[in-house]
Motif scaffolding. Structure first.
Motif, PDB file in Angstrom:
ATOM      1  N   VAL A  47       0.844  -1.200   0.000  1.00  0.00           N
ATOM      2  CA  VAL A  47       0.000   0.000   0.000  1.00  0.00           C
ATOM      3  C   VAL A  47       0.877   1.246   0.000  1.00  0.00           C
ATOM      4  CG1 VAL A  47      -1.770   1.271   1.269  1.00  0.00           C
ATOM      5  CG2 VAL A  47      -1.862  -1.227   1.173  1.00  0.00           C
ATOM      6  N   HIS A  48       1.962   1.217   0.759  1.00  0.00           N
ATOM      7  CA  HIS A  48       2.877   2.356   0.839  1.00  0.00           C
ATOM      8  C   HIS A  48       3.466   2.678  -0.534  1.00  0.00           C
ATOM      9  CE1 HIS A  48       6.697   4.259   2.820  1.00  0.00           C
ATOM     10  NE2 HIS A  48       5.848   5.166   2.390  1.00  0.00           N
ATOM     11  N   LYS A  49       3.824   1.641  -1.290  1.00  0.00           N
ATOM     12  CA  LYS A  49       4.451   1.838  -2.603  1.00  0.00           C
ATOM     13  C   LYS A  49       3.443   2.083  -3.728  1.00  0.00           C
ATOM     14  CE  LYS A  49       8.450  -1.087  -1.495  1.00  0.00           C
ATOM     15  NZ  LYS A  49       9.143  -2.367  -1.823  1.00  0.00           N
ATOM     16  N   GLY A  50       2.153   2.044  -3.401  1.00  0.00           N
ATOM     17  CA  GLY A  50       1.146   2.247  -4.431  1.00  0.00           C
ATOM     18  C   GLY A  50       0.858   1.013  -5.258  1.00  0.00           C
ATOM     19  N   GLU A  51       1.342  -0.157  -4.801  1.00  0.00           N
ATOM     20  CA  GLU A  51       1.085  -1.394  -5.519  1.00  0.00           C
ATOM     21  C   GLU A  51      -0.309  -1.938  -5.226  1.00  0.00           C
ATOM     22  OE1 GLU A  51       4.203  -3.993  -4.360  1.00  0.00           O
ATOM     23  OE2 GLU A  51       5.798  -2.802  -5.298  1.00  0.00           O
ATOM     24  N   ALA A  52      -0.964  -1.412  -4.201  1.00  0.00           N
ATOM     25  CA  ALA A  52      -2.324  -1.820  -3.851  1.00  0.00           C
ATOM     26  C   ALA A  52      -3.096  -0.591  -3.410  1.00  0.00           C
ATOM     27  CB  ALA A  52      -2.312  -2.868  -2.748  1.00  0.00           C
ATOM     28  N   ASP A  53      -4.377  -0.519  -3.800  1.00  0.00           N
ATOM     29  CA  ASP A  53      -5.224   0.610  -3.398  1.00  0.00           C
ATOM     30  C   ASP A  53      -5.634   0.492  -1.938  1.00  0.00           C
ATOM     31  OD1 ASP A  53      -5.719   1.992  -6.082  1.00  0.00           O
ATOM     32  OD2 ASP A  53      -6.255  -0.083  -6.544  1.00  0.00           O
ATOM     33  N   LEU A  54      -5.891  -0.732  -1.495  1.00  0.00           N
ATOM     34  CA  LEU A  54      -6.283  -0.992  -0.113  1.00  0.00           C
ATOM     35  C   LEU A  54      -5.576  -2.250   0.356  1.00  0.00           C
ATOM     36  CD1 LEU A  54     -10.145  -0.432  -0.432  1.00  0.00           C
ATOM     37  CD2 LEU A  54      -8.541   1.110   0.702  1.00  0.00           C
ATOM     38  N   PRO A  73       4.084   6.763   8.484  1.00  0.00           N
ATOM     39  CA  PRO A  73       3.159   7.860   8.810  1.00  0.00           C
ATOM     40  C   PRO A  73       2.152   8.172   7.704  1.00  0.00           C
ATOM     41  CG  PRO A  73       5.409   8.443   9.414  1.00  0.00           C
ATOM     42  CD  PRO A  73       5.499   7.171   8.643  1.00  0.00           C
ATOM     43  N   VAL A  74       2.495   7.887   6.438  1.00  0.00           N
ATOM     44  CA  VAL A  74       1.575   8.228   5.339  1.00  0.00           C
ATOM     45  C   VAL A  74       0.430   7.236   5.235  1.00  0.00           C
ATOM     46  CG1 VAL A  74       3.316   9.430   3.976  1.00  0.00           C
ATOM     47  CG2 VAL A  74       3.004   6.956   3.669  1.00  0.00           C
ATOM     48  N   LEU A  75       0.485   6.145   5.988  1.00  0.00           N
ATOM     49  CA  LEU A  75      -0.582   5.157   5.937  1.00  0.00           C
ATOM     50  C   LEU A  75      -1.611   5.423   7.025  1.00  0.00           C
ATOM     51  CD1 LEU A  75       1.162   1.716   5.234  1.00  0.00           C
ATOM     52  CD2 LEU A  75       0.225   3.383   3.610  1.00  0.00           C
ATOM     53  N   ALA A  76      -2.871   5.363   6.648  1.00  0.00           N
ATOM     54  CA  ALA A  76      -3.960   5.409   7.618  1.00  0.00           C
ATOM     55  C   ALA A  76      -4.484   3.986   7.788  1.00  0.00           C
ATOM     56  CB  ALA A  76      -5.071   6.332   7.131  1.00  0.00           C
ATOM     57  N   PHE A  77      -5.041   3.703   8.967  1.00  0.00           N
ATOM     58  CA  PHE A  77      -5.550   2.351   9.190  1.00  0.00           C
ATOM     59  C   PHE A  77      -6.732   2.387  10.142  1.00  0.00           C
ATOM     60  CE2 PHE A  77      -2.751   2.968  12.770  1.00  0.00           C
ATOM     61  CZ  PHE A  77      -3.336   2.270  13.812  1.00  0.00           C
ATOM     62  N   GLN A  78      -7.529   1.348  10.060  1.00  0.00           N
ATOM     63  CA  GLN A  78      -8.632   1.138  11.000  1.00  0.00           C
ATOM     64  C   GLN A  78      -8.720  -0.349  11.292  1.00  0.00           C
ATOM     65  OE1 GLN A  78     -12.554   2.875  10.196  1.00  0.00           O
ATOM     66  NE2 GLN A  78     -13.493   0.957  10.858  1.00  0.00           N
ATOM     67  N   GLN A  79      -8.836  -0.695  12.554  1.00  0.00           N
ATOM     68  CA  GLN A  79      -8.961  -2.106  12.901  1.00  0.00           C
ATOM     69  C   GLN A  79     -10.375  -2.578  12.596  1.00  0.00           C
ATOM     70  OE1 GLN A  79      -8.806  -4.484  17.002  1.00  0.00           O
ATOM     71  NE2 GLN A  79      -6.741  -3.932  16.319  1.00  0.00           N
ATOM     72  N   LEU A  80     -10.464  -3.692  11.871  1.00  0.00           N
ATOM     73  CA  LEU A  80     -11.752  -4.263  11.481  1.00  0.00           C
ATOM     74  C   LEU A  80     -12.236  -5.306  12.476  1.00  0.00           C
ATOM     75  CD1 LEU A  80     -11.164  -4.778   7.646  1.00  0.00           C
ATOM     76  CD2 LEU A  80     -12.094  -2.778   8.834  1.00  0.00           C
ATOM     77  N   GLY A  81     -11.317  -5.812  13.303  1.00  0.00           N
ATOM     78  CA  GLY A  81     -11.694  -6.839  14.262  1.00  0.00           C
ATOM     79  C   GLY A  81     -10.488  -7.655  14.660  1.00  0.00           C
ATOM     80  N   LYS A  82     -10.733  -8.844  15.181  1.00  0.00           N
ATOM     81  CA  LYS A  82      -9.655  -9.709  15.642  1.00  0.00           C
ATOM     82  C   LYS A  82      -9.937 -11.152  15.241  1.00  0.00           C
ATOM     83  CE  LYS A  82      -8.455  -6.820  19.631  1.00  0.00           C
ATOM     84  NZ  LYS A  82      -8.312  -6.775  21.106  1.00  0.00           N
ATOM     85  N   ASP A  95      -7.115 -17.430  24.166  1.00  0.00           N
ATOM     86  CA  ASP A  95      -6.785 -17.512  22.747  1.00  0.00           C
ATOM     87  C   ASP A  95      -5.866 -16.351  22.388  1.00  0.00           C
ATOM     88  OD1 ASP A  95      -8.301 -19.789  21.778  1.00  0.00           O
ATOM     89  OD2 ASP A  95     -10.101 -18.619  22.219  1.00  0.00           O
ATOM     90  N   TRP A  96      -5.002 -16.561  21.425  1.00  0.00           N
ATOM     91  CA  TRP A  96      -4.122 -15.499  20.950  1.00  0.00           C
ATOM     92  C   TRP A  96      -4.869 -14.727  19.872  1.00  0.00           C
ATOM     93  CZ3 TRP A  96       1.115 -16.136  17.903  1.00  0.00           C
ATOM     94  CH2 TRP A  96       1.705 -14.866  17.764  1.00  0.00           C
ATOM     95  N   LEU A  97      -5.337 -13.547  20.227  1.00  0.00           N
ATOM     96  CA  LEU A  97      -6.092 -12.709  19.294  1.00  0.00           C
ATOM     97  C   LEU A  97      -5.159 -11.711  18.630  1.00  0.00           C
ATOM     98  CD1 LEU A  97      -9.327 -11.904  21.373  1.00  0.00           C
ATOM     99  CD2 LEU A  97      -8.865 -13.819  19.838  1.00  0.00           C
ATOM    100  N   VAL A  98      -5.256 -11.609  17.317  1.00  0.00           N
ATOM    101  CA  VAL A  98      -4.457 -10.649  16.560  1.00  0.00           C
ATOM    102  C   VAL A  98      -5.404  -9.769  15.759  1.00  0.00           C
ATOM    103  CG1 VAL A  98      -2.689 -10.348  14.789  1.00  0.00           C
ATOM    104  CG2 VAL A  98      -2.502 -12.220  16.431  1.00  0.00           C
ATOM    105  N   GLY A  99      -5.192  -8.467  15.835  1.00  0.00           N
ATOM    106  CA  GLY A  99      -6.052  -7.529  15.127  1.00  0.00           C
ATOM    107  C   GLY A  99      -5.914  -7.641  13.615  1.00  0.00           C
ATOM    108  N   VAL A 100      -6.982  -7.269  12.930  1.00  0.00           N
ATOM    109  CA  VAL A 100      -6.985  -7.206  11.467  1.00  0.00           C
ATOM    110  C   VAL A 100      -7.224  -5.752  11.075  1.00  0.00           C
ATOM    111  CG1 VAL A 100      -8.163  -7.923   9.346  1.00  0.00           C
ATOM    112  CG2 VAL A 100      -7.818  -9.561  11.216  1.00  0.00           C
ATOM    113  N   ASP A 101      -6.294  -5.176  10.321  1.00  0.00           N
ATOM    114  CA  ASP A 101      -6.358  -3.750   9.964  1.00  0.00           C
ATOM    115  C   ASP A 101      -6.666  -3.551   8.488  1.00  0.00           C
ATOM    116  OD1 ASP A 101      -5.708  -3.092  12.543  1.00  0.00           O
ATOM    117  OD2 ASP A 101      -3.594  -2.670  12.124  1.00  0.00           O
ATOM    118  N   LEU A 102      -7.438  -2.504   8.219  1.00  0.00           N
ATOM    119  CA  LEU A 102      -7.634  -1.997   6.864  1.00  0.00           C
ATOM    120  C   LEU A 102      -6.666  -0.836   6.667  1.00  0.00           C
ATOM    121  CD1 LEU A 102      -9.258  -1.671   4.172  1.00  0.00           C
ATOM    122  CD2 LEU A 102     -10.797  -0.153   5.454  1.00  0.00           C
ATOM    123  N   LEU A 103      -5.873  -0.869   5.601  1.00  0.00           N
ATOM    124  CA  LEU A 103      -4.834   0.134   5.360  1.00  0.00           C
ATOM    125  C   LEU A 103      -5.103   0.872   4.058  1.00  0.00           C
ATOM    126  CD1 LEU A 103      -1.743  -2.169   6.064  1.00  0.00           C
ATOM    127  CD2 LEU A 103      -2.883  -0.688   7.700  1.00  0.00           C
TER     128      LEU A 103
END
Length: 304
Positions: free
Chosen positions: A136-143, A154-163, A261-269
């Motif tokens: 995403v940083h390099k512009g190879e993916a839109d999301l 710092p140029v990346l924004a993110f929101q956690q979608l869940g775990k 359980d080992w919970l790991v967040g899932v982020d939208l970038l």
């Protein structure tokens, strides 16, 4: 080209409606106009499309064959019009998504996107060299949709979608599978199979370091390696639930965390400096309203 698309539309409408009069009603035209259009099409093509010896004209053998051709031409024309409409509305012709999590929770979003933007192509990439944030940083993916990591650029924004739950697993014949609970020392005594992009990056992964480490650039490759008894791995539980249910793989119970359980967040970038098009903006908004979750060992959702 001697014939017109309008003639093909009338011809296909007559076949689908069952008669010239029914086609005329469907198209909002007179029956004589429909009859004339089909007669002119027959003249232009040089074949009889309908047998008019009975009260209701019936397709000839040539008519049956050319019906399929005509329907195919019209479908491609409608697709061309739809694509042009999307472009006129400033929708991108294609979007690229980088995804490294199981896709189950995302399929409803993709179905909704298909309804909203049927002519926008999606390219879904799984990171190979590097991780989702880099793409995403390099512009190879839109999301990007990825397991949470500390320290995004710092140029990346993110929101956690869940775990989602990460499970430590091995084959049923592996020595670790014989233990009721495992210590970190038990894990360290055996080969760890790790996802290349996350080997040292996921939170708490420092506890899992071992002198014997094989890495792969695909979760599916890791699953096959675990199934082959080559070591133990930490994998998204959703990815191996079928093998766990079948008893082929065993989930290791860590002595240090017997009830957790080992919970790991899932982020939208997404990249803050890139201006999204209409389709990307719609998809990002839809994903931001999506909850990614599964049920833990107590039957409770991992995301509230």
């Amino acid at each position: 080209m001697r014939f017109s698309l309008e003639q093909l539309q009338v011809f296909v409408a007559a076949v689908q409606a069952g008669s010239f009069s029914a086609a005329a009603r469907r198209l909002g035209r007179t029956q004589s106009t429909v009859s004339a259009a089909i007669a002119n099409l027959e003249t232009d093509l040089g074949v009889a499309l309908f047998d008019r010896s009975s009260r209701i004209p019936a397709l000839t053998a040539a008519g049956h064959k050319l019906q399929l051709r005509a329907e195919g031409i019209l479908e491609r024309c409608y697709a061309l019009e739809g694509s042009a409409d999307n472009l006129a509305q400033q929708a991108e012709p294609a979007l690229t998504l980088a995804i490294e999590v199981p896709y189950g929770s995302l399929i409803p979003v993709f179905k909704a996107f298909d309804q909203a933007f049927p002519f926008v192509d999606l390219l879904i990439r799984h990171p190979v060299h590097g991780d989702v944030s880099e793409m995403v940083h390099k512009g190879e993916a839109d999301l990007g949709i990825a397991f949470s990591q500390p320290g995004y650029p710092p140029v990346l924004a993110f929101q956690q979608l869940g775990k989602l739950i990460m499970a430590h697993v091995c084959h049923a014949t592996h020595p670790l599978a014989q233990l009721q609970t495992c210590t970190f020392a038990d894990l360290h005594a055996h080969r760890r199979l790790a996802f290349f992009a996350h080997a040292q990056k996921l939170p708490s992964s420092e506890y899992l370091r071992t002198a014997q480490l094989w890495q792969a650039e695909s979760y599916l490759a890791l699953v096959e390696m675990v199934r082959g008894g080559l070591g133990w791995a930490t994998l998204p539980r959703q990815l191996v639930q079928r093998e766990l249910d079948a008893g082929e793989l065993i989930e290791l119970q860590l002595q240090a965390y017997p009830h957790t359980d080992w919970l790991v967040g899932v982020d939208l970038l997404w990249h803050q400096q890139h201006r999204p098009g209409k389709a990307a903006l719609w998809l990002r908004d839809c994903l931001q309203r999506t909850k990614v979750f599964e049920l833990d060992r107590r039957g409770m959702p991992t995301t509230l």
